[in-house]
Design an enzyme around this catalytic site. Structure first.
Site, PDB file in Angstrom:
ATOM      1  CE1 TYR A 108       3.025   1.157   2.915  1.00 28.70           C
ATOM      2  CE2 TYR A 108       2.778   1.799   0.715  1.00 28.70           C
ATOM      3  CZ  TYR A 108       2.486   0.900   1.547  1.00 28.70           C
ATOM      4  OH  TYR A 108       1.615  -0.331   1.294  1.00 28.70           O
TER       5      TYR A 108
ATOM      6  CE  LYS B 150      -9.616  -3.081  11.263  1.00 30.85           C
ATOM      7  NZ  LYS B 150     -10.525  -4.341  10.808  1.00 30.85           N
TER       8      LYS B 150
ATOM      9  CG  ASP C 203     -11.780  -5.702   8.203  1.00 34.54           C
ATOM     10  OD1 ASP C 203     -12.120  -4.694   7.765  1.00 34.54           O
ATOM     11  OD2 ASP C 203     -11.970  -6.271   9.260  1.00 34.54           O
TER      12      ASP C 203
ATOM     13  CG  ASP D  54       0.719  -0.510  -2.152  1.00 36.30           C
ATOM     14  OD1 ASP D  54       0.760  -1.138  -3.492  1.00 36.30           O
ATOM     15  OD2 ASP D  54       1.877  -0.652  -1.652  1.00 36.30           O
TER      16      ASP D  54
ATOM     17  CG  ASP E  89      -1.073  -4.602  -6.519  1.00 38.15           C
ATOM     18  OD1 ASP E  89      -1.357  -3.776  -7.310  1.00 38.15           O
ATOM     19  OD2 ASP E  89       0.133  -5.251  -6.140  1.00 38.15           O
TER      20      ASP E  89
END
Ligand code: NAD
Length: 363
Positions: free
Chosen positions: A142, A189, A221, A245, A249
């Protein structure tokens, strides 16, 4: 102890829920012999209306001078104009940057009393759920270089982390795990990303200083899948900005109660942290005494725990919230069977919920 708290009610239901958290903080102060002084800060849409800026320097300075910051929520349809130079949500980024908070702590807890709100099958959630997601907040993709070619036919975003950035957040996750079930899962990852491999290396090195904490690794994943398949396996999850992020959620949806979830954004401890519910300004219910204030009340508990090191006081709030739920009191969002709760006379509003939690602390 004497402490100052910057209060940012913000927009929509922000003022409704912050009022109740103040009620509860005042009860805690009285019970434990502290003095909390509040400084009102205007930020978000209300600050755009008043100053033409969602977070003027004068308001940020008020936060920086306080010992901690409690925020309701910002935003709303009134300020949704895409052509506007400012958005209320810019205040959130400005606060994070200005307060130099680099870690976002989000507990995802299923209160046993609200188990029915969880969309997962009962056999999957078992005795409940209590996960702490520690998300890196100021680095990664980001904040990396964003590039679009002149022809507009290719683009790139850079995922970049320094050893120092990883060290400080992973250390914080280990420290948090020491106070909990002593397990840290690093989500990354690493089968593809070099930056993830650096996260693993740093975490493995740091883990030597925390022999009582178990460290394991999971690809993002798989982690997304495990959160709905077997969430009970997690204690503390630590991860990068983007993965955090998304996963935080997902985890909040599992609990089924957006009005119950607090959060903390903290830095190296040299300045105030930022505490806020995870929900937004819920303009549909603002000012109607309908909002659930418990997420903000629980954010106040986190504020006491992390910024003021008042563990007993934080636990006192959390126990009071549990007791109110045990007694069957519900705001509409956590009522489940609304008609049944109404029949029992247990459906209450924002103010009554704040009053009940305060009364338990006072007694
Ligand atoms: P929201 O969280 O405000 O609302 C989503 C749904 O949950 C709504 O139906 C709302 O009524 C309900 N809800 C939320 N909090 C509740 C509570 N405490 N008690 C009972 N019900 C509650 O999300 P949204 O509708 O996507 O966003 C509304 C505004 O809030 C937007 O302007 C958005 O940008 C902003 N927002 C701000 C923050 C923040 O300040 N940190 C976070 C998310 C969204």
């Amino acid at each position: 102890m004497e402490k100052t708290i910057a209060l940012i009610p913000g927009d929509g239901i922000g003022p409704d829920v912050v009022n109740e958290a103040v009620k509860v903080l005042d009860s805690v102060a009285k019970k434990f012999g502290h003095r909390f002084e509040y400084r009102a800060v205007v930020a978000g849409g209300t600050a755009i209306d008043k100053f033409g800026d969602p977070l003027p320097q004068s308001q940020l300075d008020l936060c920086l001078k306080a010992d901690s910051v409690l925020l309701g929520a910002v935003g709303g349809p009134k300020w949704d104009n895409p052509d506007s130079a400012f958005r209320p949500e810019d205040a959130l980024l400005g606060l994070r940057k200005g307060l130099k908070v680099f870690a976002n702590l989000r507990p995802a807890v299923i209160f046993p009393q609200l188990k029915k709100a969880c969309p997962l099958k009962e056999e999957i959630i078992g005795d409940g759920l209590d996960i702490l997601i520690v998300r890196e907040l100021t680095g990664g993709i980001y904040f990396g270089k964003h590039f679009l070619s002149d022809e507009g036919d290719w683009a790139s975003d850079e995922e970049k982390y320094s050893r120092k950035e990883i060290e400080r957040i992973v250390k914080l996750a280990f420290e948090a795990a020491l106070l909990r079930n002593k397990k840290v899962t690093l989500v990354d990852k690493a089968n593809i990303l070099t930056s993830s491999r650096l996260w693993r290396k740093v975490a493995a090195e740091l883990s030597k200083a925390y022999p009582s904490v178990e460290l394991n690794y999971l690809y993002v994943d798989n982690a997304a899948m495990q959160l709905v398949r077997n969430p009970g396996q997690f204690d503390v999850i630590v991860t990068s900005n983007m993965f955090g992020d998304i996963l935080s959620d997902e985890a909040s949806q599992i609990t089924g109660s957006i009005g119950m979830l607090p959060s903390a954004s903290i830095g190296d401890g040299s300045g105030p942290g930022l505490y806020e519910p995870i929900h937004g300004s819920a303009p549909d219910i603002s000012g109607k005494n309908l909002a659930n204030p418990l997420a903000t009340i629980l954010s106040a508990a986190m504020l006491l725990r992390y910024d003021f090191k008042m563990e007993d006081e934080a636990l006192c709030i959390e126990k009071a919230v549990n007791l109110v739920l045990d007694e069957g009191w519900r705001t509409a969002d956590i009522a489940g069977d609304l008609e049944a709760v109404k029949r029992e006379g247990k459906l209450i509003g924002t103010k009554e919920m704040g009053d009940l939690v305060s009364q338990i602390i006072n007694n």
